[in-house]
Design a protein around this motif. Structure first.
Motif: not given
Length: 380
Positions: A283-292, A318-321, A369-380
């Protein structure tokens, strides 16, 4: 994060009472944060009147078959018998029996007592021992079975004994290293709460009694249903072997385990398994890893406040949505009905991440999250 610390950012629960410090060291060297809550307390064998009673019964009327399930249990039994002045008589009784060892540790303990096992299964499981006995027939056969601990509904060896009884065997349960819950259960209560509220990425078990004790405690405190839900959905349940995993199989909780039933193998297995299962969001040029209990941003662990962590989990689900302000308000600790609280919490989240553009405002709709649309599909 690098190859030497594959567990960086992950929080792992340890329920072991024995060798817990050693196991914790294996995990922390790989980058994990560890929460330790011993699930059981072992009663000294020399003080166990039930084991002494059973030992005298076996000395007086030796069984035809003895099943040794663990090395520590068998060794402890022999040592306790020595303390009661029964070591020589117990050795004579066991030498008359056919000795079956569930695994190599039990086999080693038998040999250390100057005895010899007749057979041991390749897969080191109680199920193989049971199949072996049933195949040869046990009708009318007197069989002593070393238990793992106290007998509860979660205890797989109790089922082992019951199946033998149903097949006609005369079964003598041998309660070596009897276990009871710890005197202070506050650490276990905390561990259960962390598992149920997404504070853990994985929880580890090295014995079936530890599983039984935790499940019993969760039920006593009204946390069994949320705990089981969490273990089925998001917390990785890692067991040292199939005997330990058996209670979870009955509850339809997925488990994972190493190919070798050892602590080192368990730590290596976690180091392989957790990163593989973890979601990675770009997201936005950064790698995120969400942990517990935290988030890893570009390989750096960021400890977030509970409100920030709750928002990030909701956005990460819901990354990117777009997630509405109302939806985000619902996950904030304390809730309320003022959506301005969401704006404040988002500002704090951006500051904590050190990457403000990761969380994007969508005017009049909410945040994403500012995810590239290519990675998350069409926005709902």
């Amino acid at each position: 994060m690098n190859d030497s610390t594959p567990l960086l950012g992950f929080t792992v629960g340890i329920t072991a009472s024995r060798r817990a410090e050693e196991f914790a060291t294996l995990l922390t060297r790989r980058g994990a944060s560890v929460v330790h809550a011993p699930a059981i307390r072992i009663i000294p064998l020399a003080d166990d009147t039930e084991l002494e009673r059973v030992t005298r019964e076996i000395v007086a009327d030796p069984p035809k078959i003895v099943v040794a399930t663990t090395g520590i249990g068998f060794r402890g039994w022999v040592e306790a018998a020595d303390g009661w002045g029964l070591a020589e008589k117990l050795g004579e009784a066991l030498s008359q029996a056919r000795l079956l060892a569930r695994g190599p540790k039990a086999k080693g303990a038998i040999r250390a007592a100057d005895l010899k096992e007749e057979w041991s299964p390749a897969g080191e499981s109680s199920a193989e021992v049971l199949d072996h006995l049933l195949a040869e027939g046990v009708e009318g056969v007197r069989i002593a079975v070393q238990l793992h601990g106290a007998t509860t509904e979660w205890e797989p060896v109790a089922d082992f004994c019951e199946v033998l009884r149903c097949a006609g065997a005369d079964v003598i349960p041998v309660p070596v290293y009897r276990w009871v819950p710890p005197d202070d259960q506050s650490a276990m209560d905390k561990l259960i709460e962390l598992a149920a509220t997404r504070g853990l990425d994985a929880i580890t078990f090295t014995s079936a009694p530890a599983v039984a004790s935790m499940l019993d405690r969760a039920r006593e405190t009204g946390m069994l249903d949320p705990l089981i839900h969490a273990l089925r959905q998001r917390v990785v349940v890692t067991c040292v072997g199939p005997v330990t995993a058996a209670p979870f199989v009955e509850l339809e909780v997925p488990t994972t385990m190493p190919s070798r039933f050892r602590l080192g193998a368990l730590a290596r297995h976690l180091a392989d398994e957790l990163p593989r299962r973890a979601s990675r969001i770009r997201a936005a040029g950064h790698d995120l890893g969400i942990r517990g209990g935290c988030v890893v941003v570009d390989g750096e662990v960021k400890q977030l406040a509970p409100a920030s962590m709750s928002l990030l989990r909701a956005l990460g689900a819901r990354p990117g949505r777009v997630v509405s302000r109302e939806q985000l308000l619902a996950v904030l600790p304390g809730g309320g009905d003022d959506t301005h609280a969401v704006e404040t919490a988002v500002a704090r989240l951006r500051s904590s991440l050190g990457a403000a553009k990761v969380v994007q405002t969508v005017v009049k709709r909410g945040y994403r999250l500012a995810v590239d649309p290519v990675d998350c599909g069409d926005e709902e």
